[in-house]
Design an enzyme around this catalytic site. Sequence first.
Site, PDB file in Angstrom:
ATOM      1  N   SER A   3       0.851  -1.196   0.000  1.00  0.00           N
ATOM      2  CA  SER A   3       0.000   0.000   0.000  1.00  0.00           C
ATOM      3  C   SER A   3       0.885   1.244   0.000  1.00  0.00           C
ATOM      4  CB  SER A   3      -0.917  -0.007   1.226  1.00  0.00           C
ATOM      5  OG  SER A   3      -0.148  -0.066   2.419  1.00  0.00           O
ATOM      6  N   GLU A  34       0.840  11.341 -10.644  1.00  0.00           N
ATOM      7  CA  GLU A  34      -0.241  10.663 -11.358  1.00  0.00           C
ATOM      8  C   GLU A  34      -1.521  10.722 -10.533  1.00  0.00           C
ATOM      9  OE1 GLU A  34       1.141   6.599 -12.722  1.00  0.00           O
ATOM     10  OE2 GLU A  34       2.797   7.184 -11.411  1.00  0.00           O
ATOM     11  N   LYS A  36      -4.488   9.183  -8.545  1.00  0.00           N
ATOM     12  CA  LYS A  36      -4.682   7.925  -7.824  1.00  0.00           C
ATOM     13  C   LYS A  36      -6.101   7.436  -8.114  1.00  0.00           C
ATOM     14  CE  LYS A  36      -4.064   5.644  -3.379  1.00  0.00           C
ATOM     15  NZ  LYS A  36      -5.319   4.862  -3.413  1.00  0.00           N
ATOM     16  N   ARG A  57      -4.949  -7.871  -5.682  1.00  0.00           N
ATOM     17  CA  ARG A  57      -3.934  -7.538  -4.678  1.00  0.00           C
ATOM     18  C   ARG A  57      -4.064  -8.420  -3.431  1.00  0.00           C
ATOM     19  NH1 ARG A  57      -3.746  -4.395  -0.128  1.00  0.00           N
ATOM     20  NH2 ARG A  57      -1.704  -3.517   0.386  1.00  0.00           N
ATOM     21  N   GLU A  99      -4.625  -0.430 -12.123  1.00  0.00           N
ATOM     22  CA  GLU A  99      -5.879  -0.231 -11.402  1.00  0.00           C
ATOM     23  C   GLU A  99      -7.057  -0.570 -12.299  1.00  0.00           C
ATOM     24  OE1 GLU A  99      -7.271   1.270  -7.504  1.00  0.00           O
ATOM     25  OE2 GLU A  99      -5.359   0.596  -8.350  1.00  0.00           O
ATOM     26  N   LYS A 215       5.747   9.731  -7.058  1.00  0.00           N
ATOM     27  CA  LYS A 215       6.823   8.762  -6.995  1.00  0.00           C
ATOM     28  C   LYS A 215       8.137   9.425  -7.405  1.00  0.00           C
ATOM     29  CE  LYS A 215       3.700   5.042  -8.416  1.00  0.00           C
ATOM     30  NZ  LYS A 215       3.388   4.055  -9.464  1.00  0.00           N
TER      31      LYS A 215
END
Length: 221
Positions: A3, A34, A36, A57, A99, A215
């Site tokens: 996570s 980016e 989410k 996941r 995702e 990131k």
Amino acid sequence: MLSLDNAYTEDELRNWERRVHELSGRKDIEYVCELKLDGMSLALVYENGQLARGVTRGDGATGEDVTGNVRTVRSIPLSISKEKLKKAGIPPSFEVRGEMLMPLAAFKKMNEEREKQGLSQFANPRNATAGTVRQLEPSITAQRRLDFFAYALLVNGSIYFDRHWKTLDALHAAGFKVNSLRRCAKNFDELWNFIQHEEKKREQLPYEIDGIVIKVDSTPL
């Protein structure tokens, strides 16, 4: 599939950026920002360019095999040619993480149909996505128009490219849908400007988000 840590204020984000500089010992650090996407994380395993498995996941270490349902999602390539992978700089066997989500239009339509049938409605697109991916009947998954956005590429369990931006470009070149609302930021001000700019457009998006992912672009760091 781990996570993410959260930051809720500008000060918390500045503290995170300060720690990045301290731990890396570098000042010239770039970031990738980016959206989410608010759905469910999914790993896709490709062997010789062919989709072999789709796994949720789960608890981060063990997920659920949902390959049959994944194959019905139009934005997930079932096969990718050797030529296309070579052009993208990706080896024949790899793992893509991303995702899975349900666009707002598809969510609204699905709930309207369920209401007509006297069925309970889903509370939000995220719950609808999770329920759909775990359906025992793949044809139902196909009807609900799920979408998949890729954001990570691994080979033999390790990140393949030395920069995250390269990863996103390569995934797009290989035929995966990659969110176009992203930016490479060279400092905190550019990073913060992206957050403020995209937050204003949140209600206009065709899907739900629950923040911005930031990131360090250099993956070895």
